[in-house]
Design a protein around this motif. Structure first.
Motif, PDB file in Angstrom:
ATOM      1  N   VAL A 140       0.839  -1.201   0.000  1.00  0.00           N
ATOM      2  CA  VAL A 140       0.000   0.000   0.000  1.00  0.00           C
ATOM      3  C   VAL A 140       0.872   1.248   0.000  1.00  0.00           C
ATOM      4  CG1 VAL A 140      -1.723   1.321   1.275  1.00  0.00           C
ATOM      5  CG2 VAL A 140      -1.920  -1.172   1.145  1.00  0.00           C
ATOM      6  N   LEU A 141       1.896   1.252   0.827  1.00  0.00           N
ATOM      7  CA  LEU A 141       2.768   2.428   0.911  1.00  0.00           C
ATOM      8  C   LEU A 141       3.533   2.649  -0.390  1.00  0.00           C
ATOM      9  CD1 LEU A 141       4.024   1.964   4.575  1.00  0.00           C
ATOM     10  CD2 LEU A 141       2.557   3.814   3.721  1.00  0.00           C
ATOM     11  N   ARG A 142       3.899   1.567  -1.078  1.00  0.00           N
ATOM     12  CA  ARG A 142       4.554   1.739  -2.382  1.00  0.00           C
ATOM     13  C   ARG A 142       3.597   2.378  -3.388  1.00  0.00           C
ATOM     14  NH1 ARG A 142       7.067  -3.588  -1.866  1.00  0.00           N
ATOM     15  NH2 ARG A 142       5.512  -4.403  -3.323  1.00  0.00           N
ATOM     16  N   SER A 143       2.326   1.993  -3.336  1.00  0.00           N
ATOM     17  CA  SER A 143       1.340   2.592  -4.239  1.00  0.00           C
ATOM     18  C   SER A 143       1.147   4.075  -3.935  1.00  0.00           C
ATOM     19  CB  SER A 143       0.006   1.854  -4.124  1.00  0.00           C
ATOM     20  OG  SER A 143       0.123   0.513  -4.557  1.00  0.00           O
ATOM     21  N   ILE A 144       1.142   4.416  -2.653  1.00  0.00           N
ATOM     22  CA  ILE A 144       1.027   5.818  -2.259  1.00  0.00           C
ATOM     23  C   ILE A 144       2.238   6.606  -2.748  1.00  0.00           C
ATOM     24  CG2 ILE A 144       1.010   7.381  -0.279  1.00  0.00           C
ATOM     25  CD1 ILE A 144      -0.632   5.236   1.201  1.00  0.00           C
ATOM     26  N   GLU A 145       3.426   6.044  -2.583  1.00  0.00           N
ATOM     27  CA  GLU A 145       4.642   6.724  -3.026  1.00  0.00           C
ATOM     28  C   GLU A 145       4.633   6.969  -4.537  1.00  0.00           C
ATOM     29  OE1 GLU A 145       7.717   4.169  -1.677  1.00  0.00           O
ATOM     30  OE2 GLU A 145       7.426   4.658   0.459  1.00  0.00           O
ATOM     31  N   ALA A 146       4.108   6.000  -5.287  1.00  0.00           N
ATOM     32  CA  ALA A 146       4.056   6.159  -6.739  1.00  0.00           C
ATOM     33  C   ALA A 146       3.171   7.342  -7.124  1.00  0.00           C
ATOM     34  CB  ALA A 146       3.541   4.875  -7.386  1.00  0.00           C
ATOM     35  N   VAL A 147       2.046   7.500  -6.428  1.00  0.00           N
ATOM     36  CA  VAL A 147       1.170   8.643  -6.683  1.00  0.00           C
ATOM     37  C   VAL A 147       1.858   9.941  -6.268  1.00  0.00           C
ATOM     38  CG1 VAL A 147      -1.016   9.729  -6.032  1.00  0.00           C
ATOM     39  CG2 VAL A 147      -0.940   7.278  -6.475  1.00  0.00           C
ATOM     40  N   ASN A 148       2.507   9.922  -5.123  1.00  0.00           N
ATOM     41  CA  ASN A 148       3.161  11.120  -4.616  1.00  0.00           C
ATOM     42  C   ASN A 148       4.296  11.594  -5.527  1.00  0.00           C
ATOM     43  OD1 ASN A 148       2.922  10.330  -1.025  1.00  0.00           O
ATOM     44  ND2 ASN A 148       1.388  10.991  -2.506  1.00  0.00           N
ATOM     45  N   ARG A 149       4.938  10.659  -6.235  1.00  0.00           N
ATOM     46  CA  ARG A 149       6.008  11.059  -7.150  1.00  0.00           C
ATOM     47  C   ARG A 149       5.488  11.932  -8.284  1.00  0.00           C
ATOM     48  NH1 ARG A 149       8.098   5.808  -6.089  1.00  0.00           N
ATOM     49  NH2 ARG A 149       7.075   4.935  -7.933  1.00  0.00           N
ATOM     50  N   SER A 150       4.200  11.831  -8.546  1.00  0.00           N
ATOM     51  CA  SER A 150       3.576  12.700  -9.551  1.00  0.00           C
ATOM     52  C   SER A 150       3.032  13.976  -8.928  1.00  0.00           C
ATOM     53  CB  SER A 150       2.447  11.946 -10.268  1.00  0.00           C
ATOM     54  OG  SER A 150       2.952  10.826 -10.957  1.00  0.00           O
ATOM     55  N   GLN A 151       3.448  14.258  -7.692  1.00  0.00           N
ATOM     56  CA  GLN A 151       3.014  15.461  -6.986  1.00  0.00           C
ATOM     57  C   GLN A 151       1.506  15.458  -6.734  1.00  0.00           C
ATOM     58  OE1 GLN A 151       5.474  17.829  -5.899  1.00  0.00           O
ATOM     59  NE2 GLN A 151       6.678  16.066  -6.515  1.00  0.00           N
ATOM     60  N   LEU A 152       0.947  14.288  -6.466  1.00  0.00           N
ATOM     61  CA  LEU A 152      -0.475  14.130  -6.224  1.00  0.00           C
ATOM     62  C   LEU A 152      -0.717  13.428  -4.892  1.00  0.00           C
ATOM     63  CD1 LEU A 152      -1.469  12.906  -9.799  1.00  0.00           C
ATOM     64  CD2 LEU A 152      -2.040  15.134  -8.802  1.00  0.00           C
ATOM     65  N   PRO A 153      -1.870  13.671  -4.279  1.00  0.00           N
ATOM     66  CA  PRO A 153      -2.191  12.964  -3.034  1.00  0.00           C
ATOM     67  C   PRO A 153      -2.920  11.660  -3.313  1.00  0.00           C
ATOM     68  CG  PRO A 153      -3.861  14.605  -3.469  1.00  0.00           C
ATOM     69  CD  PRO A 153      -2.876  14.693  -4.614  1.00  0.00           C
ATOM     70  N   ALA A 154      -2.663  10.658  -2.492  1.00  0.00           N
ATOM     71  CA  ALA A 154      -3.446   9.424  -2.517  1.00  0.00           C
ATOM     72  C   ALA A 154      -4.609   9.575  -1.541  1.00  0.00           C
ATOM     73  CB  ALA A 154      -2.571   8.235  -2.116  1.00  0.00           C
ATOM     74  N   VAL A 155      -5.778   9.087  -1.939  1.00  0.00           N
ATOM     75  CA  VAL A 155      -6.976   9.172  -1.108  1.00  0.00           C
ATOM     76  C   VAL A 155      -7.323   7.776  -0.599  1.00  0.00           C
ATOM     77  CG1 VAL A 155      -9.410   9.834  -1.012  1.00  0.00           C
ATOM     78  CG2 VAL A 155      -7.820  11.131  -2.457  1.00  0.00           C
ATOM     79  N   LEU A 156      -7.306   7.611   0.725  1.00  0.00           N
ATOM     80  CA  LEU A 156      -7.654   6.343   1.356  1.00  0.00           C
ATOM     81  C   LEU A 156      -8.944   6.488   2.135  1.00  0.00           C
ATOM     82  CD1 LEU A 156      -4.652   5.775   0.645  1.00  0.00           C
ATOM     83  CD2 LEU A 156      -4.486   4.492   2.789  1.00  0.00           C
ATOM     84  N   THR A 157      -9.652   5.379   2.308  1.00  0.00           N
ATOM     85  CA  THR A 157     -10.849   5.408   3.151  1.00  0.00           C
ATOM     86  C   THR A 157     -11.053   4.074   3.837  1.00  0.00           C
ATOM     87  OG1 THR A 157     -13.180   6.015   3.206  1.00  0.00           O
ATOM     88  CG2 THR A 157     -12.480   4.645   1.376  1.00  0.00           C
ATOM     89  N   VAL A 158     -11.630   4.123   5.036  1.00  0.00           N
ATOM     90  CA  VAL A 158     -11.999   2.917   5.777  1.00  0.00           C
ATOM     91  C   VAL A 158     -13.378   3.126   6.391  1.00  0.00           C
ATOM     92  CG1 VAL A 158      -9.594   2.374   6.328  1.00  0.00           C
ATOM     93  CG2 VAL A 158     -10.980   3.667   7.971  1.00  0.00           C
TER      94      VAL A 158
END
Length: 280
Positions: A207-225
């Motif tokens: 999950v954290l790798r997926s978040i980092e991939a989004v962040n590299r594009s200068q974008l936020p990842a949106v999570l929900t529970v």
């Protein structure tokens, strides 16, 4: 604080029996007689968020807010934002235009009476603003909603062609900012990496790798529970196979895995993302 280093954490605050499209013992007319778990499970989530110093946006079902106003006050007192998750937790396209507006207004009435501030954020139950209900975006704008988080770039509930990043959608009533949830490409499919069974089945590292991939594009990842996902002994009911899987798959140990994800990246509520509109 750059947006690439800060992500969005959201919560759909609902009861364990708020399952879309299911009648029988979980039908709306039985809700007041079903055992409640929302106060205990929400407090469990609030404790986790406090421990890792994360503030979130809680999309609250109006039916819950009306019955447990002190719970909503506790969420606010802990520094979290409040948005609407509808009143009766029904899919937008099942409601239709007129009932959707009525349901939205009921939720806004109840929630704003508790928070004493206008509600400007919304998430439709089951990501149900899609090609069957795009009319709902105009209704949201007309009712004062400025940020929506209801359109998932996933085939089962939306479309893989939907944008995966925050963007503005134009309606006849004006613009609205759309915040899609985190997805990832796995096994030649688009997977809900930031919510539901996809988040529960994935290791914190993935999950954290997926978040980092989004962040590299200068974008936020949106999570929900959902608070019910943290219930150590959730009530068990028979659901259609797909819903059974989505609702109960790999709940065991999720509390600990979620804590690792929250501790491994930077998160905040939607309202802290002051730079979100500037990237649109």
């Amino acid at each position: 604080m750059g947006i690439a280093r800060r992500n969005i954490f959201t919560v759909d605050l609902e009861e364990w029996f708020h399952v879309c499209g299911v009648g029988g013992p979980l039908a709306f007319e039985h809700w007041d007689r079903l055992p409640t778990r929302v106060e205990q499970t929400t407090q469990r989530l609030l404790d986790i968020l406090d421990r890792v110093n994360v503030r979130a946006t809680f999309f609250v079902v109006g039916w819950v807010a009306e019955r447990y106003p002190r719970l909503i006050e506790a969420v606010r007192a802990a520094g979290h934002e409040i948005g609407s998750h509808g009143y009766r937790h029904e899919r937008a396209y099942d409601l239709g235009p007129d009932q959707f507006r009525h349901d939205l207004r009921e939720s806004l009435r109840v929630i704003s009476a508790i928070t004493t501030v206008p509600v400007t954020m919304f998430r439709a139950p089951e990501w149900s603003i899609n090609d069957r209900s795009l009319w709902a975006l105009q209704t949201l704008v007309e009712e004062g909603i400025r940020i929506d988080a209801s359109m998932a770039p996933l085939r089962l509930v939306g479309a893989v062609t939907y944008p995966r990043y925050p963007h503005t959608r134009q309606t006849a009533a004006g613009p609205i900012v759309e915040l899609p949830p985190l997805v990832a490409d796995r096994f030649l499919q688009v997977m809900p990496m930031g919510w539901g069974w996809g988040l529960r089945m994935s290791s914190p590292r993935r999950v954290l790798r997926s978040i980092e991939a989004v962040n590299r594009s200068q974008l936020p990842a949106v999570l929900t529970v959902h608070p019910w996902e943290l219930d150590p002994d959730p009530p068990r009911v028979r659901l259609p196979p797909a819903l059974q899987f989505a609702h109960y798959f790999r709940l065991s140990g999720f509390r600990e895995r979620l804590g690792e994800v929250l501790g491994g990246a930077r998160f905040g509520p939607i309202g802290d993302m002051a730079t979100v509109p500037s990237i649109l």
